[in-house]
Write a protein that holds these residues in place. Structure first.
Motif, PDB file in Angstrom:
ATOM      1  N   UNK A 265     118.810  77.267  29.812  1.00 36.75           N
ATOM      2  CA  UNK A 265     119.654  77.314  31.011  1.00 36.75           C
ATOM      3  C   UNK A 265     118.895  78.065  32.101  1.00 36.75           C
ATOM      4  N   UNK A 266     117.812  77.460  32.571  1.00 38.52           N
ATOM      5  CA  UNK A 266     116.901  78.152  33.477  1.00 38.52           C
ATOM      6  C   UNK A 266     117.530  78.402  34.848  1.00 38.52           C
ATOM      7  N   UNK A 267     118.321  77.460  35.331  1.00 39.30           N
ATOM      8  CA  UNK A 267     118.960  77.650  36.632  1.00 39.30           C
ATOM      9  C   UNK A 267     119.936  78.826  36.583  1.00 39.30           C
ATOM     10  N   UNK A 268     120.658  78.967  35.478  1.00 41.31           N
ATOM     11  CA  UNK A 268     121.587  80.075  35.331  1.00 41.31           C
ATOM     12  C   UNK A 268     120.850  81.405  35.272  1.00 41.31           C
ATOM     13  N   UNK A 269     119.789  81.457  34.467  1.00 40.90           N
ATOM     14  CA  UNK A 269     118.989  82.682  34.393  1.00 40.90           C
ATOM     15  C   UNK A 269     118.376  83.013  35.745  1.00 40.90           C
ATOM     16  N   UNK A 270     117.925  81.988  36.459  1.00 35.99           N
ATOM     17  CA  UNK A 270     117.357  82.218  37.782  1.00 35.99           C
ATOM     18  C   UNK A 270     118.403  82.684  38.776  1.00 35.99           C
ATOM     19  N   UNK A 271     119.618  82.154  38.672  1.00 37.39           N
ATOM     20  CA  UNK A 271     120.686  82.558  39.579  1.00 37.39           C
ATOM     21  C   UNK A 271     121.066  84.019  39.360  1.00 37.39           C
ATOM     22  N   UNK A 272     121.123  84.437  38.104  1.00 34.27           N
ATOM     23  CA  UNK A 272     121.427  85.843  37.813  1.00 34.27           C
ATOM     24  C   UNK A 272     120.342  86.741  38.396  1.00 34.27           C
TER      25      UNK A 272
ATOM     26  N   UNK B  40     120.227  86.788  31.113  1.00 34.59           N
ATOM     27  CA  UNK B  40     118.942  86.146  31.412  1.00 34.59           C
ATOM     28  C   UNK B  40     118.241  85.719  30.132  1.00 34.59           C
ATOM     29  N   UNK B  41     118.260  86.562  29.106  1.00 30.43           N
ATOM     30  CA  UNK B  41     117.559  86.208  27.873  1.00 30.43           C
ATOM     31  C   UNK B  41     118.205  85.008  27.193  1.00 30.43           C
ATOM     32  N   UNK B  42     119.533  85.005  27.096  1.00 31.70           N
ATOM     33  CA  UNK B  42     120.219  83.877  26.458  1.00 31.70           C
ATOM     34  C   UNK B  42     120.009  82.602  27.271  1.00 31.70           C
ATOM     35  N   UNK B  43     120.078  82.714  28.599  1.00 28.33           N
ATOM     36  CA  UNK B  43     119.829  81.545  29.439  1.00 28.33           C
ATOM     37  C   UNK B  43     118.433  80.993  29.220  1.00 28.33           C
TER      38      UNK B  43
END
Length: 244
Positions: free
Chosen positions: A170-177, A162-165
């Motif tokens: 990469x907000x969609x990736x962080x949100x998906x996690x 989440x932090x790296x996203x």
């Protein structure tokens, strides 16, 4: 397909550029901490599955909420690398290699280790709070969870992802996690799932602090333009914005 490709470039382009630049310059030597973590996890898995090594690994790296706090704090750093007995070890090794590796390339080894420890420690401390609240409280846990052995890199992996996203846009990736962790708790309400949410809350607080610091450094008139240095770095030189 073109729209999907554009979205992928927007979502992962800066992160890909940063990772690729570091690997191109140094190869596997760019991730010594990650490789050491993979080796340590594999070694601990081997040792704890030997008749002579199980108790040794438990004494050094197994954390339970019923343990004295000072003992849990001493064991927490090593507990990141002790694979859970009820899960396949290859899953832990793959998580460390992929997520720790990307984080080390983008953030540097010491920031990666610090974030991993913060996320894991947040889960460990939450377990104690949840058991104190009790099973009937909204964020509580049953008293039986005090005896559950709490090991593995999953909380650290979730926090780092989440932090790296967030750091690289990469907000969609962080949100998906984040959404996946919420679904995990809704589908199977257990200690591990709630600890993952605690790790996300701790990392989210760090993201907020970093954003506020960047706003203060940039000044009110430039805060919006300079909010995400990771994205600019990926589009320019390809070098990560922070290294240790």
């Amino acid at each position: 397909m073109r729209a999907l490709a554009r979205w992928a470039r927007t979502e992962w382009g800066p992160l890909y550029a940063a990772v690729r630049a570091r690997l191109r310059d140094r190869g596997p030597a760019a991730v010594p901490m990650t490789l050491a973590a993979v080796g340590l996890t594999a070694s601990l898995h081997y040792v704890q599955n030997q008749p002579w090594g199980f108790l040794l690994v438990q004494d050094l790296g197994a954390v339970r909420a019923e343990d004295p706090l000072w003992l849990a704090l001493l064991r927490t750093p090593l507990s990141l690398y002790v694979p859970a007995l009820d899960l396949p070890v290859w899953g832990a090794l793959a998580q460390i290699l992929l997520v720790f590796g990307i984080a080390e390339l983008c953030l540097g080894r010491w920031r990666t280790l610090a974030l991993a420890y913060v996320a894991t420690l947040a889960g460990t401390l939450y377990a104690r709070l949840g058991i104190t609240l009790g099973a009937h409280a909204p964020f509580g846990l049953p008293w039986t969870d005090a005896q559950v052995v709490d090991t593995g890199p999953s909380a650290a992996v979730v926090g780092l992802a989440v932090f790296v996203g967030w750091r690289y846009g990469a907000y969609a990736t962080a949100g998906a996690v984040t959404a996946a962790m919420v679904v995990e708790v809704l589908v199977k309400e257990n200690l591990a799932g709630k600890e993952h949410l605690a790790a996300l809350m701790a990392v989210g607080a760090l993201c907020l602090l970093v954003a506020l610091r960047q706003r203060q450094v940039s000044g009110p008139g430039r805060a919006r333009r300079h909010r995400w240095p990771g994205r600019r770095a990926g589009r320019g030189s390809g070098l990560p914005p922070i290294q240790s």
